[in-house]
Design a protein around this motif. Structure first.
Motif, mmCIF file in Angstrom:
data_model
loop_
_atom_site.group_PDB
_atom_site.id
_atom_site.type_symbol
_atom_site.label_atom_id
_atom_site.label_comp_id
_atom_site.label_asym_id
_atom_site.label_seq_id
_atom_site.Cartn_x
_atom_site.Cartn_y
_atom_site.Cartn_z
ATOM 1 N N LEU A 146 -11.089 -4.707 4.200
ATOM 2 C CA LEU A 146 -11.115 -3.745 3.108
ATOM 3 C C LEU A 146 -9.869 -2.871 3.088
ATOM 4 C CD1 LEU A 146 -14.791 -2.516 3.647
ATOM 5 C CD2 LEU A 146 -14.008 -4.032 1.807
ATOM 6 N N LEU A 147 -9.533 -2.409 1.889
ATOM 7 C CA LEU A 147 -8.479 -1.411 1.734
ATOM 8 C C LEU A 147 -9.120 -0.028 1.640
ATOM 9 C CD1 LEU A 147 -6.190 -3.171 -0.915
ATOM 10 C CD2 LEU A 147 -6.039 -3.263 1.585
ATOM 11 N N ALA A 148 -8.328 1.002 1.904
ATOM 12 C CA ALA A 148 -8.844 2.377 1.873
ATOM 13 C C ALA A 148 -9.462 2.714 0.523
ATOM 14 C CB ALA A 148 -7.724 3.360 2.215
ATOM 15 N N ASP B 83 -5.248 10.200 -0.705
ATOM 16 C CA ASP B 83 -3.878 10.272 -1.204
ATOM 17 C C ASP B 83 -3.453 8.917 -1.775
ATOM 18 O OD1 ASP B 83 -3.685 12.909 -0.476
ATOM 19 O OD2 ASP B 83 -2.706 12.482 1.458
ATOM 20 N N PHE B 84 -2.690 8.964 -2.857
ATOM 21 C CA PHE B 84 -2.271 7.746 -3.553
ATOM 22 C C PHE B 84 -1.506 6.790 -2.626
ATOM 23 C CE2 PHE B 84 1.052 5.474 -5.937
ATOM 24 C CZ PHE B 84 0.256 4.732 -6.794
ATOM 25 N N GLU B 85 -0.639 7.341 -1.788
ATOM 26 C CA GLU B 85 0.191 6.484 -0.939
ATOM 27 C C GLU B 85 -0.591 5.802 0.178
ATOM 28 O OE1 GLU B 85 0.884 10.826 0.319
ATOM 29 O OE2 GLU B 85 0.656 9.670 -1.525
ATOM 30 N N GLU B 86 -1.852 6.174 0.364
ATOM 31 C CA GLU B 86 -2.671 5.571 1.422
ATOM 32 C C GLU B 86 -3.757 4.644 0.873
ATOM 33 O OE1 GLU B 86 -4.006 9.104 3.419
ATOM 34 O OE2 GLU B 86 -2.288 9.085 4.803
ATOM 35 N N GLU B 87 -3.786 4.437 -0.450
ATOM 36 C CA GLU B 87 -4.844 3.642 -1.063
ATOM 37 C C GLU B 87 -4.876 2.206 -0.576
ATOM 38 O OE1 GLU B 87 -4.421 3.900 -5.271
ATOM 39 O OE2 GLU B 87 -5.483 5.824 -5.414
ATOM 40 N N ASN C 166 0.065 -3.108 8.368
ATOM 41 C CA ASN C 166 -0.476 -3.842 9.508
ATOM 42 C C ASN C 166 0.189 -3.493 10.836
ATOM 43 O OD1 ASN C 166 -2.444 -5.337 8.094
ATOM 44 N ND2 ASN C 166 -0.858 -6.745 7.377
ATOM 45 N N ILE C 167 0.899 -2.397 10.856
ATOM 46 C CA ILE C 167 1.593 -2.003 12.087
ATOM 47 C C ILE C 167 1.195 -0.592 12.512
ATOM 48 C CG2 ILE C 167 3.844 -1.593 13.164
ATOM 49 C CD1 ILE C 167 5.026 -3.636 11.232
ATOM 50 N N GLN C 168 1.390 0.359 11.626
ATOM 51 C CA GLN C 168 1.192 1.761 11.950
ATOM 52 C C GLN C 168 -0.263 2.179 11.782
ATOM 53 O OE1 GLN C 168 3.555 4.356 9.553
ATOM 54 N NE2 GLN C 168 2.871 6.215 10.570
ATOM 55 N N ASN C 169 -0.838 2.785 12.822
ATOM 56 C CA ASN C 169 -2.199 3.311 12.736
ATOM 57 C C ASN C 169 -2.189 4.659 12.028
ATOM 58 O OD1 ASN C 169 -3.530 1.185 14.091
ATOM 59 N ND2 ASN C 169 -2.904 2.025 16.076
ATOM 60 N N VAL C 170 -2.997 4.784 10.995
ATOM 61 C CA VAL C 170 -3.053 6.010 10.194
ATOM 62 C C VAL C 170 -4.513 6.384 9.945
ATOM 63 C CG1 VAL C 170 -2.467 7.092 7.980
ATOM 64 C CG2 VAL C 170 -0.869 5.474 9.037
ATOM 65 N N ASP C 171 -4.856 7.646 10.189
ATOM 66 C CA ASP C 171 -6.180 8.160 9.827
ATOM 67 C C ASP C 171 -6.113 8.688 8.396
ATOM 68 O OD1 ASP C 171 -7.394 7.594 12.238
ATOM 69 O OD2 ASP C 171 -6.959 9.548 13.111
ATOM 70 N N ASN D 121 -14.887 16.695 4.280
ATOM 71 C CA ASN D 121 -13.766 15.864 4.704
ATOM 72 C C ASN D 121 -14.128 15.043 5.937
ATOM 73 O OD1 ASN D 121 -11.067 16.849 3.196
ATOM 74 N ND2 ASN D 121 -12.362 18.637 3.564
ATOM 75 N N PHE D 122 -13.629 13.830 5.975
ATOM 76 C CA PHE D 122 -13.676 13.021 7.182
ATOM 77 C C PHE D 122 -12.518 12.031 7.111
ATOM 78 C CE2 PHE D 122 -15.936 10.534 4.090
ATOM 79 C CZ PHE D 122 -15.661 9.220 4.391
ATOM 80 N N SER D 123 -12.216 11.391 8.231
ATOM 81 C CA SER D 123 -11.096 10.454 8.292
ATOM 82 C C SER D 123 -11.580 9.062 8.682
ATOM 83 C CB SER D 123 -10.043 10.925 9.306
ATOM 84 O OG SER D 123 -9.487 12.163 8.907
ATOM 85 N N VAL D 124 -10.878 8.061 8.175
ATOM 86 C CA VAL D 124 -11.157 6.658 8.495
ATOM 87 C C VAL D 124 -9.912 6.044 9.119
ATOM 88 C CG1 VAL D 124 -11.698 4.381 7.545
ATOM 89 C CG2 VAL D 124 -12.874 6.410 6.663
ATOM 90 N N ALA D 125 -10.107 5.317 10.212
ATOM 91 C CA ALA D 125 -8.988 4.672 10.902
ATOM 92 C C ALA D 125 -8.488 3.472 10.093
ATOM 93 C CB ALA D 125 -9.414 4.225 12.297
ATOM 94 N N THR D 126 -7.180 3.451 9.781
ATOM 95 C CA THR D 126 -6.587 2.369 8.992
ATOM 96 C C THR D 126 -5.264 1.927 9.603
ATOM 97 O OG1 THR D 126 -5.229 3.759 7.509
ATOM 98 C CG2 THR D 126 -7.564 3.466 6.922
ATOM 99 N N ARG D 127 -4.724 0.863 9.001
ATOM 100 C CA ARG D 127 -3.398 0.369 9.372
ATOM 101 C C ARG D 127 -2.512 0.373 8.131
ATOM 102 N NH1 ARG D 127 -6.871 -3.295 10.634
ATOM 103 N NH2 ARG D 127 -5.951 -4.865 9.242
ATOM 104 N N LYS D 128 -1.282 0.803 8.306
ATOM 105 C CA LYS D 128 -0.313 0.790 7.214
ATOM 106 C C LYS D 128 0.722 -0.283 7.514
ATOM 107 C CE LYS D 128 2.202 3.967 4.225
ATOM 108 N NZ LYS D 128 2.521 5.403 3.977
#
Length: 213
Positions: free
Chosen positions: A146-148, A133-137, A88-93, A79-86
């Motif tokens: 890029l997208l997750a 997870d599907f909701e974070e794709e 374009n506002i909320q920061n989500v790993d 497992n590892f995490s990637v820093a993303t934006r949901k």
């Protein structure tokens, strides 16, 4: 993956039979389980190591004088995490999971018989795609376009030189090891037409308990 598991088990059984035939008084068949931490070394996006698990079988047998040979089959979830934006506002790993199977052949130098040894050698790993997870794709990966979901289809075969130490007693030992992937695990993404030069090398820290019969 099913074919890989079947082939791996056959190889391990063959090694066990050979070892038991040659050195009946000093071989050990072990069950291993433990934890791992994967660090994906890449400049393409920001990653954070997370904990995963290991489980498998191993065979330890005499090789020559103070040297043993260790054959092992290990199944893992990394497992590892990637820093993303949901939105374009909320920061989500976003957590990326990687199911894998490893076959290893390690040379082991025995410092104290039945108590302490140093191991090194090659590991071959076969894995599937990253799972998220599907909701974070559709989260946007920070610092990229890029997208997750764009980075899940990675290379399926990896090679890891490995070093480690094993300590304990005759039937119960703890193994600590470090594996570094020398090939680019993200190479498969370079054929997807994203216009990005992907490069990433995984480093895996393992801590396993081994129960020898």
């Amino acid at each position: 993956m099913k074919k890989l598991y079947f082939t791996s088990v056959l190889i391990l059984v063959a090694c066990t039979v050979f070892a038991q035939y040659g050195y009946r008084d000093s071989n050990r068949i072990g069950v291993t389980f433990g934890a791992n931490q994967l660090n994906l070394n890449t400049d393409n996006f920001q990653t954070t190591p997370d904990l995963g698990w290991n489980a498998g079988l191993s065979v330890r047998g005499n090789f020559y004088e103070n040297w043993d040979m260790v054959y092992a089959l290990q199944f893992s979830e990394n497992n590892f995490s990637v820093a993303t934006r949901k939105l374009n506002i909320q920061n989500v790993d976003v957590n990326y999971k990687l199911a894998s199977a490893q076959i290893s052949l390690q040379l082991s130098y025995v410092l104290v018989e039945n108590h302490l040894s140093l191991e090194f050698g090659p590991i071959v790993q076969v894995n599937g795609k990253f799972k998220i997870d599907f909701e974070e794709e559709n989260n946007a990966i920070n610092g990229t376009t890029l997208l997750a979901k764009d980075i899940i289809d990675i290379s399926k075969f990896n090679f890891y030189p490995t070093v480690g130490i094993t300590a304990g007693v005759r039937h119960f030992r703890i193994n600590l090891s470090y594996q570094y992937g020398i090939n680019n695990i993200l190479e498969n993404l370079n054929s997807k037409g994203f216009g990005v030069d992907f490069k990433g090398n995984p480093g895996i820290l393992n801590g396993n308990i081994i129960l020898y019969f």
